[in-house]
Design an enzyme around this catalytic site. Sequence first.
Site, PDB file in Angstrom:
ATOM      1  N   THR A  53     -30.365  65.498  34.964  1.00 39.38           N
ATOM      2  CA  THR A  53     -31.485  66.295  35.496  1.00 39.38           C
ATOM      3  C   THR A  53     -32.764  65.462  35.605  1.00 39.38           C
ATOM      4  OG1 THR A  53     -30.504  68.207  34.447  1.00 39.38           O
ATOM      5  CG2 THR A  53     -32.804  68.425  35.103  1.00 39.38           C
ATOM      6  N   GLY A  92     -30.727  65.821  26.422  1.00 37.91           N
ATOM      7  CA  GLY A  92     -30.769  65.893  24.964  1.00 37.91           C
ATOM      8  C   GLY A  92     -30.582  64.509  24.361  1.00 37.91           C
ATOM      9  N   GLU A 335     -26.580  73.243  31.789  1.00 36.29           N
ATOM     10  CA  GLU A 335     -25.251  73.024  32.376  1.00 36.29           C
ATOM     11  C   GLU A 335     -24.996  73.938  33.573  1.00 36.29           C
ATOM     12  OE1 GLU A 335     -23.900  70.298  30.902  1.00 36.29           O
ATOM     13  OE2 GLU A 335     -22.870  70.437  32.810  1.00 36.29           O
TER      14      GLU A 335
HETATM   15  C1  LIG Z   1     -20.701  73.007  21.885  1.00 32.67           C
HETATM   16  C2  LIG Z   1     -22.114  73.261  22.358  1.00 32.67           C
HETATM   17  C3  LIG Z   1     -23.003  73.578  21.208  1.00 32.67           C
HETATM   18  C4  LIG Z   1     -24.285  73.681  21.310  1.00 32.67           C
HETATM   19  C5  LIG Z   1     -24.990  73.448  22.592  1.00 32.67           C
HETATM   20  C6  LIG Z   1     -26.295  72.889  22.305  1.00 32.67           C
HETATM   21  C7  LIG Z   1     -26.972  72.267  23.174  1.00 32.67           C
HETATM   22  C8  LIG Z   1     -26.467  72.000  24.550  1.00 32.67           C
HETATM   23  C9  LIG Z   1     -27.512  72.173  25.498  1.00 32.67           C
HETATM   24  C10 LIG Z   1     -27.502  71.634  26.641  1.00 32.67           C
HETATM   25  C11 LIG Z   1     -26.576  70.639  27.252  1.00 32.67           C
HETATM   26  C12 LIG Z   1     -26.864  70.629  28.667  1.00 32.67           C
HETATM   27  C13 LIG Z   1     -26.504  69.672  29.465  1.00 32.67           C
HETATM   28  C14 LIG Z   1     -26.879  69.749  30.890  1.00 32.67           C
HETATM   29  O1  LIG Z   1     -27.525  70.653  31.338  1.00 32.67           O
HETATM   30  S1  LIG Z   1     -26.319  68.481  31.876  1.00 32.67           S
HETATM   31  C15 LIG Z   1     -26.857  68.876  33.500  1.00 32.67           C
HETATM   32  C16 LIG Z   1     -26.081  70.010  34.086  1.00 32.67           C
HETATM   33  N1  LIG Z   1     -26.417  70.190  35.461  1.00 32.67           N
HETATM   34  C17 LIG Z   1     -25.808  71.034  36.233  1.00 32.67           C
HETATM   35  O2  LIG Z   1     -24.930  71.753  35.800  1.00 32.67           O
HETATM   36  C18 LIG Z   1     -26.210  71.039  37.682  1.00 32.67           C
HETATM   37  C19 LIG Z   1     -25.771  72.262  38.416  1.00 32.67           C
HETATM   38  N2  LIG Z   1     -25.550  71.973  39.822  1.00 32.67           N
HETATM   39  C20 LIG Z   1     -24.317  71.666  40.342  1.00 32.67           C
HETATM   40  O3  LIG Z   1     -23.336  71.601  39.645  1.00 32.67           O
HETATM   41  C21 LIG Z   1     -24.247  71.445  41.824  1.00 32.67           C
HETATM   42  O4  LIG Z   1     -25.322  70.824  42.375  1.00 32.67           O
HETATM   43  C22 LIG Z   1     -23.933  72.740  42.585  1.00 32.67           C
HETATM   44  C23 LIG Z   1     -22.573  73.225  42.148  1.00 32.67           C
HETATM   45  C24 LIG Z   1     -24.959  73.819  42.323  1.00 32.67           C
HETATM   46  C25 LIG Z   1     -23.933  72.443  44.090  1.00 32.67           C
HETATM   47  O5  LIG Z   1     -23.268  71.248  44.288  1.00 32.67           O
HETATM   48  P1  LIG Z   1     -23.214  70.530  45.712  1.00 32.67           P
HETATM   49  O6  LIG Z   1     -24.494  70.746  46.403  1.00 32.67           O
HETATM   50  O7  LIG Z   1     -22.719  69.163  45.614  1.00 32.67           O
HETATM   51  O8  LIG Z   1     -22.093  71.327  46.279  1.00 32.67           O
HETATM   52  P2  LIG Z   1     -22.010  72.361  47.432  1.00 32.67           P
HETATM   53  O9  LIG Z   1     -22.355  71.727  48.738  1.00 32.67           O
HETATM   54  O10 LIG Z   1     -22.724  73.607  47.069  1.00 32.67           O
HETATM   55  O11 LIG Z   1     -20.501  72.550  47.375  1.00 32.67           O
HETATM   56  C26 LIG Z   1     -19.564  71.596  47.822  1.00 32.67           C
HETATM   57  C27 LIG Z   1     -18.206  72.020  47.342  1.00 32.67           C
HETATM   58  O12 LIG Z   1     -17.987  71.489  46.032  1.00 32.67           O
HETATM   59  C28 LIG Z   1     -17.688  72.540  45.154  1.00 32.67           C
HETATM   60  N3  LIG Z   1     -18.146  72.150  43.811  1.00 32.67           N
HETATM   61  C29 LIG Z   1     -19.410  72.085  43.366  1.00 32.67           C
HETATM   62  N4  LIG Z   1     -19.404  71.658  42.081  1.00 32.67           N
HETATM   63  C30 LIG Z   1     -18.128  71.424  41.755  1.00 32.67           C
HETATM   64  C31 LIG Z   1     -17.478  70.988  40.568  1.00 32.67           C
HETATM   65  N5  LIG Z   1     -18.164  70.713  39.429  1.00 32.67           N
HETATM   66  N6  LIG Z   1     -16.143  70.875  40.580  1.00 32.67           N
HETATM   67  C32 LIG Z   1     -15.422  71.174  41.668  1.00 32.67           C
HETATM   68  N7  LIG Z   1     -15.978  71.616  42.844  1.00 32.67           N
HETATM   69  C33 LIG Z   1     -17.316  71.744  42.866  1.00 32.67           C
HETATM   70  C34 LIG Z   1     -18.398  73.709  45.721  1.00 32.67           C
HETATM   71  O13 LIG Z   1     -17.910  74.919  45.200  1.00 32.67           O
HETATM   72  C35 LIG Z   1     -18.105  73.506  47.181  1.00 32.67           C
HETATM   73  O14 LIG Z   1     -16.780  73.869  47.436  1.00 32.67           O
HETATM   74  P3  LIG Z   1     -16.387  74.397  48.894  1.00 32.67           P
HETATM   75  O15 LIG Z   1     -16.878  75.793  48.949  1.00 32.67           O
HETATM   76  O16 LIG Z   1     -14.894  74.307  48.887  1.00 32.67           O
HETATM   77  O17 LIG Z   1     -17.045  73.533  49.911  1.00 32.67           O
HETATM   78  C1  LIG Z   2     -32.000  73.284  26.418  1.00 27.33           C
HETATM   79  C2  LIG Z   2     -31.682  72.474  27.633  1.00 27.33           C
HETATM   80  C3  LIG Z   2     -30.928  71.327  27.499  1.00 27.33           C
HETATM   81  C4  LIG Z   2     -30.657  70.530  28.608  1.00 27.33           C
HETATM   82  N1  LIG Z   2     -29.948  69.375  28.443  1.00 27.33           N
HETATM   83  C5  LIG Z   2     -29.732  68.570  29.512  1.00 27.33           C
HETATM   84  C6  LIG Z   2     -29.030  67.334  29.345  1.00 27.33           C
HETATM   85  O1  LIG Z   2     -28.599  66.961  28.256  1.00 27.33           O
HETATM   86  N2  LIG Z   2     -28.848  66.549  30.433  1.00 27.33           N
HETATM   87  C7  LIG Z   2     -29.296  66.907  31.658  1.00 27.33           C
HETATM   88  O2  LIG Z   2     -29.097  66.151  32.600  1.00 27.33           O
HETATM   89  N3  LIG Z   2     -29.939  68.090  31.850  1.00 27.33           N
HETATM   90  C8  LIG Z   2     -30.174  68.918  30.802  1.00 27.33           C
HETATM   91  N4  LIG Z   2     -30.820  70.118  30.979  1.00 27.33           N
HETATM   92  C9  LIG Z   2     -31.286  70.506  32.316  1.00 27.33           C
HETATM   93  C10 LIG Z   2     -30.470  71.642  32.899  1.00 27.33           C
HETATM   94  O3  LIG Z   2     -29.198  71.220  33.271  1.00 27.33           O
HETATM   95  C11 LIG Z   2     -31.219  72.218  34.109  1.00 27.33           C
HETATM   96  O4  LIG Z   2     -32.459  72.718  33.665  1.00 27.33           O
HETATM   97  C12 LIG Z   2     -30.387  73.314  34.748  1.00 27.33           C
HETATM   98  O5  LIG Z   2     -29.268  72.761  35.404  1.00 27.33           O
HETATM   99  C13 LIG Z   2     -31.211  74.171  35.739  1.00 27.33           C
HETATM  100  O6  LIG Z   2     -31.761  73.392  36.726  1.00 27.33           O
HETATM  101  P1  LIG Z   2     -33.328  73.483  37.106  1.00 27.33           P
HETATM  102  O7  LIG Z   2     -34.080  73.279  35.853  1.00 27.33           O
HETATM  103  O8  LIG Z   2     -33.512  72.563  38.227  1.00 27.33           O
HETATM  104  O9  LIG Z   2     -33.537  74.958  37.565  1.00 27.33           O
HETATM  105  P2  LIG Z   2     -33.952  75.449  39.016  1.00 27.33           P
HETATM  106  O10 LIG Z   2     -32.839  75.163  39.960  1.00 27.33           O
HETATM  107  O11 LIG Z   2     -35.281  74.929  39.370  1.00 27.33           O
HETATM  108  O12 LIG Z   2     -33.982  77.008  38.760  1.00 27.33           O
HETATM  109  C14 LIG Z   2     -35.132  77.823  38.938  1.00 27.33           C
HETATM  110  C15 LIG Z   2     -34.718  79.130  39.661  1.00 27.33           C
HETATM  111  O13 LIG Z   2     -34.285  78.821  40.969  1.00 27.33           O
HETATM  112  C16 LIG Z   2     -33.077  79.493  41.250  1.00 27.33           C
HETATM  113  N5  LIG Z   2     -32.263  78.707  42.183  1.00 27.33           N
HETATM  114  C17 LIG Z   2     -32.149  77.368  42.284  1.00 27.33           C
HETATM  115  N6  LIG Z   2     -31.266  77.028  43.249  1.00 27.33           N
HETATM  116  C18 LIG Z   2     -30.795  78.174  43.755  1.00 27.33           C
HETATM  117  C19 LIG Z   2     -29.830  78.494  44.755  1.00 27.33           C
HETATM  118  N7  LIG Z   2     -29.160  77.544  45.402  1.00 27.33           N
HETATM  119  N8  LIG Z   2     -29.588  79.790  45.017  1.00 27.33           N
HETATM  120  C20 LIG Z   2     -30.241  80.759  44.343  1.00 27.33           C
HETATM  121  N9  LIG Z   2     -31.144  80.515  43.375  1.00 27.33           N
HETATM  122  C21 LIG Z   2     -31.426  79.248  43.088  1.00 27.33           C
HETATM  123  C22 LIG Z   2     -32.387  79.621  39.898  1.00 27.33           C
HETATM  124  O14 LIG Z   2     -31.460  80.682  39.883  1.00 27.33           O
HETATM  125  C23 LIG Z   2     -33.581  79.883  38.976  1.00 27.33           C
HETATM  126  O15 LIG Z   2     -33.855  81.256  38.984  1.00 27.33           O
HETATM  127  C24 LIG Z   2     -31.114  70.915  29.882  1.00 27.33           C
HETATM  128  C25 LIG Z   2     -31.858  72.101  30.020  1.00 27.33           C
HETATM  129  C26 LIG Z   2     -32.142  72.870  28.918  1.00 27.33           C
HETATM  130  C27 LIG Z   2     -32.961  74.121  29.075  1.00 27.33           C
END
Ligand SMILES: CC/C=C\C/C=C\C/C=C\C/C=C/C(=O)SCCNC(=O)CCNC(=O)[C@H](O)C(C)(C)COP(=O)(O)OP(=O)(O)OC[C@H]1O[C@@H](n2cnc3c(N)ncnc32)[C@H](O)[C@@H]1OP(=O)(O)O
Ligand SMILES: Cc1cc2nc3c(=O)[nH]c(=O)nc-3n(C[C@H](O)[C@H](O)[C@H](O)COP(=O)(O)OP(=O)(O)OC[C@H]3O[C@@H](n4cnc5c(N)ncnc54)[C@H](O)[C@@H]3O)c2cc1C
Length: 572
Positions: A53, A92, A335
Amino acid sequence: MAAALQTLGGGIGITLHWIAFTPTIEQQATEEQKKKWLKLAQDVAIVGAYAQTEMGHGTFVRGLETTATYDPSTQEFVINSPTLTSTKWWPGGLGKTANHATVMAQLYTRGKCYGPHNFMVQIRSLENHQPCPGVTLGDIGPKMESNGNDNGFARFDHVRIPRENMLMKFARVEADGTYVQPPSSKLAYSNMVYLRGTFVMSAAQALASATTIAVRYSCVRRQSEMKPGEPEPQILEYQTQQYKLFPQLAAAYAFWFASWFMTQQHGSITGSMEKGDMSGLAELHALSAGLKSYTTAVTARGIDVCRMACGGHGYSHASGLPALFGGAAALCTAEGENTVMMLQTARYLVKCFAQSQAGKRLTGTVAYLSAVQPSPVAGNRNMSDLGTLVAAFQHRAARMVRHAAMQMQGEMQKGKAREDAWNSCSVLLIKAAEAHVHSFVVRNFAETVQTVEVDESVRAVLTSLCQLYSLYGITEHAGDFLKDGYLTGRDIDAASSHLSAMLARVRPDAVALVDAFDLHDKILRSVLGRYDGRVYEHLYEWAKKSPLNKSEVHESYYKYLQPFLKSNRAKL
Ligand SMILES: CC/C=C\C/C=C\C/C=C\C/C=C/C(=O)SCCNC(=O)CCNC(=O)[C@H](O)C(C)(C)COP(=O)(O)OP(=O)(O)OC[C@H]1O[C@@H](n2cnc3c(N)ncnc32)[C@H](O)[C@@H]1OP(=O)(O)O
Ligand SMILES: Cc1cc2nc3c(=O)[nH]c(=O)nc-3n(C[C@H](O)[C@H](O)[C@H](O)COP(=O)(O)OP(=O)(O)OC[C@H]3O[C@@H](n4cnc5c(N)ncnc54)[C@H](O)[C@@H]3O)c2cc1C
């Protein structure tokens, strides 16, 4: 591991090393790369963060701005943060703990961008922990919870890393800069799919903890009179208290079982993917995204219900509930933000619906979409029968998916572009996807309780809990079931009265059901949820340890209150 991390309340600096950094090496590195880094990571000889992120983009991974540009003359990648918004933000452990990070960056080679890929980057010296040249690091500041974790920022100023530091299990860049395509472009996201699956388990664990606290406390706490002159009852005797807590308790079991399914499904589909079969990837992604979204959202709400069910003491940190809520709130955003994740599930459902319309027989978790009949036959249904309840949930989900998909088709027929039609139907789509996930959780719960072999009485109580979960869902969303006449008003009334019966049936087993989660006091960290029930003595001891009680007269008295009072008195 999940339990151990939960103990640390949303994590410490090393949490992401275990749940994201090391699994990313496992899932995205070649065998050679694993030899280099995996053991170091597993033995914690290096500490890693998962740096994806950025300040400007979290959800839209394709919009990330960090670049990794290949330089064939030195066979290195140049990692760069070209703008303020490209600063890695949130990972993190990135701020102060980690000395390595897997960095998600836009890959450029031979002048072309190939989208986000993962790179191993050393960010701090292994000698003195100072940031490496060209790397700027820091902590992003206090958060709602999880403050034991140094969520950080990182900027890269043309930092050079060897070509071999690109995680190359799927996509590759050859020495001369040739890009070799992965079998699926989404494999770079496989670690997210895995982590979302683990969040389902975390949600189950968090809700189990909250219900353990609230149910145990509700047996210790006595309040009011049920009948005049009678002793005050345990608050768990009040039906309203049962109605608050038992659906949360049932959901904790349901999510636990869903997480087992998710783990098994992840193992089997990734096993097939290892052999080159990518056919299960879309379903795995849709299921993990939807389950992550649904279970974490219900858990966060459920923990707050548990807090309120503990009255005033629930609001104190002594209860452990505020920390649990803060942790669950993080799971809703991290996530993959929950709305965005549910829309991914909706995207898959709309596709499946179209395939079903075209005559394809659907399989797996969406098989019911083609099996359910659009025109329902109303009738007095047996609302205590689990098969009837599962069928009702499937009917509701199939109807809502069909409705959302048809609505979208209608918008497109009126001339709207697909993307605009999608946006104007996205509330319907979210609701349909939620109904689908809810239906999956109910079915999986019902199927799991049928497999209980240990003991007839255990199966009986879990069956009651499953009925309670399903009936609660039906009464809470009655409109969805009534809309096309699948259930009648009489069915809903029957569901409500069965639900009341289930509350009474579960009551005698409620404490055993939470004890069965086997959450040690050290994990619960709650004065209210203590196993020995000695709440009041320990509440008093806990309060005495408040920092404000370190001195009898607090320094603020001398600094502010005394002069203020003195001047007020002087005016009299
Ligand atoms: C054990 C735990 C204990 C305690 C927890 C304590 C702390 C933990 C706290 C936090 C940890 C957090 C870590 C993080 O947050 S890491 C960062 C995470 N970030 C995200 O998750 C980002 C979210 N965004 C996305 O995944 C993608 O950008 C999104 C899916 C929204 C869109 O992707 P993209 O623009 O590339 O795709 P589209 O054009 O929309 O779709 C294309 C196609 O691909 C499919 N797709 C998308 N993602 C996936 C995937 N992961 N696997 C397989 N396929 C995927 C999508 O559905 C489309 O399919 P189609 O419709 O067939 O074209
Ligand atoms: C506690 C915590 C731990 C984290 N740890 C990590 C880490 O270890 N590594 C890491 O890489 N990241 C980490 N993150 C980041 C986290 O993965 C992102 O904050 C999360 O994926 C959301 O993305 P954003 O912040 O860009 O939200 P945004 O996308 O800016 O969301 C804001 C609003 O916009 C809306 N929105 C955005 N896109 C769309 C769409 N396409 N359609 C409709 N609505 C939409 C959402 O629903 C939401 O209401 C962490 C976040 C937190 C809070």
